[in-house]
Design a protein around this motif. Structure first.
Motif, PDB file in Angstrom:
ATOM      1  N   LYS A  22       0.842  -1.236   0.060  1.00 29.51           N
ATOM      2  CA  LYS A  22      -0.093  -0.016  -0.067  1.00 29.51           C
ATOM      3  C   LYS A  22       0.790   1.118  -0.017  1.00 29.51           C
ATOM      4  N   LYS A  25       2.724   1.698  -3.442  1.00 31.59           N
ATOM      5  CA  LYS A  25       1.944   2.187  -4.405  1.00 31.59           C
ATOM      6  C   LYS A  25       1.541   3.744  -4.437  1.00 31.59           C
ATOM      7  N   ILE A  31       6.344  -1.513  -8.467  1.00 36.55           N
ATOM      8  CA  ILE A  31       6.516  -2.854  -7.873  1.00 36.55           C
ATOM      9  C   ILE A  31       7.509  -3.803  -8.129  1.00 36.55           C
TER      10      ILE A  31
END
Length: 81
Positions: A22, A25, A31
């Motif tokens: 979380k 992002k 990622i």
């Protein structure tokens, strides 16, 4: 002893901590790229650790020899340590 990628990618599944994902992002972290860099660094470290373990006996023998006999050609050094 760098670990280089071949440029070919393979899709894979991996599990990450939800809060970490979380936060990453939210901060715009790529990622896939971050995971690849982390795995690359882990592989580099594992290879280095394996090399040290495989060569431990030779390194220790060399260190013992230097302790007993001194550094080869030390008398020709032009500086003090």
């Amino acid at each position: 002893m760098g670990v280089q990628g071949s440029g070919k990618k393979k899709a894979t599944n991996l599990s990450l901590d939800r809060e970490l994902l979380k936060d990453a992002k939210a901060l715009g972290v790529n990622i896939s790229q971050a995971a690849e860099e982390g795995v690359r660094e882990a592989a580099r470290k594992a290879k280095g650790d394996a090399w040290l373990e495989e060569n431990r006996a030779a390194i220790e023998a060399s260190n013992r020899w230097v302790e007993e006999n001194g550094i080869p050609l030390e008398r020709y050094r032009m500086f003090d340590v």
